[in-house]
Write a protein that holds these residues in place. Structure first.
Motif, mmCIF file in Angstrom:
data_model
loop_
_atom_site.group_PDB
_atom_site.id
_atom_site.type_symbol
_atom_site.label_atom_id
_atom_site.label_comp_id
_atom_site.label_asym_id
_atom_site.label_seq_id
_atom_site.Cartn_x
_atom_site.Cartn_y
_atom_site.Cartn_z
ATOM 1 N N VAL A 95 0.842 -1.205 0.000
ATOM 2 C CA VAL A 95 0.000 0.000 0.000
ATOM 3 C C VAL A 95 0.874 1.250 0.000
ATOM 4 C CG1 VAL A 95 -1.638 1.335 1.375
ATOM 5 C CG2 VAL A 95 -1.997 -1.102 1.040
ATOM 6 N N GLY A 96 1.910 1.273 0.823
ATOM 7 C CA GLY A 96 2.833 2.412 0.839
ATOM 8 C C GLY A 96 3.545 2.565 -0.481
ATOM 9 N N LEU A 97 3.937 1.466 -1.074
ATOM 10 C CA LEU A 97 4.592 1.509 -2.380
ATOM 11 C C LEU A 97 3.643 2.047 -3.449
ATOM 12 C CD1 LEU A 97 7.318 0.756 -3.611
ATOM 13 C CD2 LEU A 97 6.348 -1.452 -4.220
ATOM 14 N N GLU A 98 2.373 1.696 -3.345
ATOM 15 C CA GLU A 98 1.380 2.222 -4.285
ATOM 16 C C GLU A 98 1.261 3.746 -4.162
ATOM 17 O OE1 GLU A 98 -3.357 1.665 -5.348
ATOM 18 O OE2 GLU A 98 -2.543 0.814 -3.508
ATOM 19 N N ILE A 99 1.223 4.251 -2.954
ATOM 20 C CA ILE A 99 1.129 5.695 -2.745
ATOM 21 C C ILE A 99 2.357 6.402 -3.307
ATOM 22 C CG2 ILE A 99 1.110 7.482 -0.957
ATOM 23 C CD1 ILE A 99 -0.614 5.564 0.709
ATOM 24 N N VAL A 100 3.529 5.872 -3.026
ATOM 25 C CA VAL A 100 4.762 6.480 -3.529
ATOM 26 C C VAL A 100 4.807 6.420 -5.055
ATOM 27 C CG1 VAL A 100 7.268 6.231 -3.567
ATOM 28 C CG2 VAL A 100 6.037 6.074 -1.412
ATOM 29 N N THR A 101 4.334 5.328 -5.639
ATOM 30 C CA THR A 101 4.317 5.199 -7.098
ATOM 31 C C THR A 101 3.379 6.220 -7.733
ATOM 32 O OG1 THR A 101 4.790 2.841 -6.878
ATOM 33 C CG2 THR A 101 3.930 3.589 -8.991
ATOM 34 N N ILE A 102 2.194 6.399 -7.160
ATOM 35 C CA ILE A 102 1.251 7.387 -7.695
ATOM 36 C C ILE A 102 1.846 8.786 -7.628
ATOM 37 C CG2 ILE A 102 -0.971 8.510 -7.258
ATOM 38 C CD1 ILE A 102 -2.020 5.731 -6.442
ATOM 39 N N LEU A 103 2.478 9.123 -6.509
ATOM 40 C CA LEU A 103 3.092 10.432 -6.386
ATOM 41 C C LEU A 103 4.277 10.596 -7.340
ATOM 42 C CD1 LEU A 103 2.899 10.903 -2.533
ATOM 43 C CD2 LEU A 103 1.596 12.115 -4.266
ATOM 44 N N ALA A 104 5.039 9.538 -7.544
ATOM 45 C CA ALA A 104 6.162 9.608 -8.477
ATOM 46 C C ALA A 104 5.675 9.794 -9.906
ATOM 47 C CB ALA A 104 7.025 8.349 -8.363
ATOM 48 N N ILE A 105 4.595 9.129 -10.274
ATOM 49 C CA ILE A 105 4.025 9.305 -11.620
ATOM 50 C C ILE A 105 3.543 10.741 -11.795
ATOM 51 C CG2 ILE A 105 2.077 8.663 -13.099
ATOM 52 C CD1 ILE A 105 2.390 5.794 -11.975
ATOM 53 N N GLY A 106 2.911 11.303 -10.768
ATOM 54 C CA GLY A 106 2.483 12.697 -10.834
ATOM 55 C C GLY A 106 3.659 13.643 -10.962
ATOM 56 N N PHE A 107 4.740 13.359 -10.252
ATOM 57 C CA PHE A 107 5.938 14.193 -10.339
ATOM 58 C C PHE A 107 6.541 14.142 -11.737
ATOM 59 C CE2 PHE A 107 10.590 14.590 -9.849
ATOM 60 C CZ PHE A 107 10.632 15.908 -9.415
ATOM 61 N N VAL A 108 6.658 12.948 -12.304
ATOM 62 C CA VAL A 108 7.211 12.809 -13.657
ATOM 63 C C VAL A 108 6.314 13.509 -14.675
ATOM 64 C CG1 VAL A 108 7.741 11.127 -15.473
ATOM 65 C CG2 VAL A 108 8.485 10.707 -13.129
ATOM 66 N N TYR A 109 5.008 13.394 -14.506
ATOM 67 C CA TYR A 109 4.065 14.066 -15.411
ATOM 68 C C TYR A 109 4.256 15.584 -15.362
ATOM 69 C CZ TYR A 109 -0.332 15.777 -17.319
ATOM 70 O OH TYR A 109 -1.260 16.452 -18.056
ATOM 71 N N MET A 110 4.360 16.123 -14.142
ATOM 72 C CA MET A 110 4.568 17.566 -14.013
ATOM 73 C C MET A 110 5.908 17.989 -14.609
ATOM 74 S SD MET A 110 1.952 18.728 -12.899
ATOM 75 C CE MET A 110 1.090 19.527 -11.630
ATOM 76 N N TRP A 111 6.908 17.142 -14.456
ATOM 77 C CA TRP A 111 8.223 17.465 -14.997
ATOM 78 C C TRP A 111 8.170 17.497 -16.527
ATOM 79 C CZ3 TRP A 111 13.078 15.259 -12.310
ATOM 80 C CH2 TRP A 111 14.223 15.849 -12.814
ATOM 81 N N ILE A 112 7.509 16.500 -17.118
ATOM 82 C CA ILE A 112 7.394 16.433 -18.578
ATOM 83 C C ILE A 112 6.598 17.612 -19.120
ATOM 84 C CG2 ILE A 112 6.353 15.114 -20.470
ATOM 85 C CD1 ILE A 112 7.146 12.575 -18.927
ATOM 86 N N LYS A 113 5.535 18.009 -18.418
ATOM 87 C CA LYS A 113 4.704 19.130 -18.855
ATOM 88 C C LYS A 113 5.396 20.475 -18.677
ATOM 89 C CE LYS A 113 0.907 17.327 -20.315
ATOM 90 N NZ LYS A 113 0.425 17.555 -21.649
ATOM 91 N N GLY A 114 6.524 20.505 -17.967
ATOM 92 C CA GLY A 114 7.257 21.745 -17.764
ATOM 93 C C GLY A 114 6.732 22.593 -16.618
ATOM 94 N N ALA A 115 5.984 21.992 -15.717
ATOM 95 C CA ALA A 115 5.422 22.747 -14.597
ATOM 96 C C ALA A 115 6.511 23.159 -13.600
ATOM 97 C CB ALA A 115 4.354 21.920 -13.889
ATOM 98 N N LEU A 116 7.636 22.487 -13.605
ATOM 99 C CA LEU A 116 8.699 22.804 -12.666
ATOM 100 C C LEU A 116 9.701 23.797 -13.226
ATOM 101 C CD1 LEU A 116 9.314 19.198 -11.323
ATOM 102 C CD2 LEU A 116 7.904 21.000 -10.334
ATOM 103 N N ASP A 117 9.541 24.201 -14.467
ATOM 104 C CA ASP A 117 10.442 25.194 -15.072
ATOM 105 C C ASP A 117 10.050 26.578 -14.579
ATOM 106 O OD1 ASP A 117 11.622 23.151 -16.458
ATOM 107 O OD2 ASP A 117 10.409 23.455 -18.261
ATOM 108 N N TRP A 118 10.987 27.258 -13.953
ATOM 109 C CA TRP A 118 10.729 28.597 -13.429
ATOM 110 C C TRP A 118 11.437 29.593 -14.331
ATOM 111 C CZ3 TRP A 118 7.348 29.637 -9.726
ATOM 112 C CH2 TRP A 118 7.316 30.922 -9.246
ATOM 113 N N GLU A 119 10.652 30.431 -14.997
ATOM 114 C CA GLU A 119 11.243 31.383 -15.946
ATOM 115 C C GLU A 119 11.158 32.785 -15.438
ATOM 116 O OE1 GLU A 119 9.137 30.685 -19.544
ATOM 117 O OE2 GLU A 119 9.781 28.618 -19.618
#
Length: 119
Positions: A95-119
């Motif tokens: 269950v803990g691994l599932e939570i961490v995996t969901i959050l990691a997928i969200g982090f990678v998605y945000m990274w790919i979308k460029g949400a973490l780029d600060w201009e």
């Protein structure tokens, strides 16, 4: 109905209101009140205020704030999860691994979308 049971509750509310409100009233009544233009002027980080106070912020600012809160909470949840991992067993681990995996997928998605780029 016996009102004696509620006496501690009423006393608690009365003491709480007294402690919370009395210092404000005392400060308002006894505190010095000497306004002048310098005290009443808007002050912002050492220089005069500029622009409108209702200016719009970039959406990325709020996105970064939400991501910070999300991963801060993730970190706060990982420590107790790791500390009780032996008692939780395999199911708790998965269950803990599932939570961490969901959050990691969200982090990678945000990274790919460029949400973490600060201009």
């Amino acid at each position: 109905m016996n009102l004696d049971q509620y006496l501690p509750v009423f006393l608690f509310i009365l003491i709480g209101l007294t402690v919370g409100v009395a210092p404000q009233i005392i400060g308002f009544v006894l505190g010095p009140n000497r306004p002048d233009p310098a005290k009443n002027s808007p002050y912002e980080c050492g220089f005069e205020a500029f622009g409108d106070a209702r200016m719009q912020f970039d959406v990325r600012y709020y996105l970064i704030a939400i991501l910070f809160i999300l991963f801060d909470l993730e970190t706060a949840l990982l420590f107790p999860w790791a500390a009780t991992l032996k008692e939780l067993g395999l199911y708790g681990f998965l269950v803990g691994l599932e939570i961490v995996t969901i959050l990691a997928i969200g982090f990678v998605y945000m990274w790919i979308k460029g949400a973490l780029d600060w201009e």
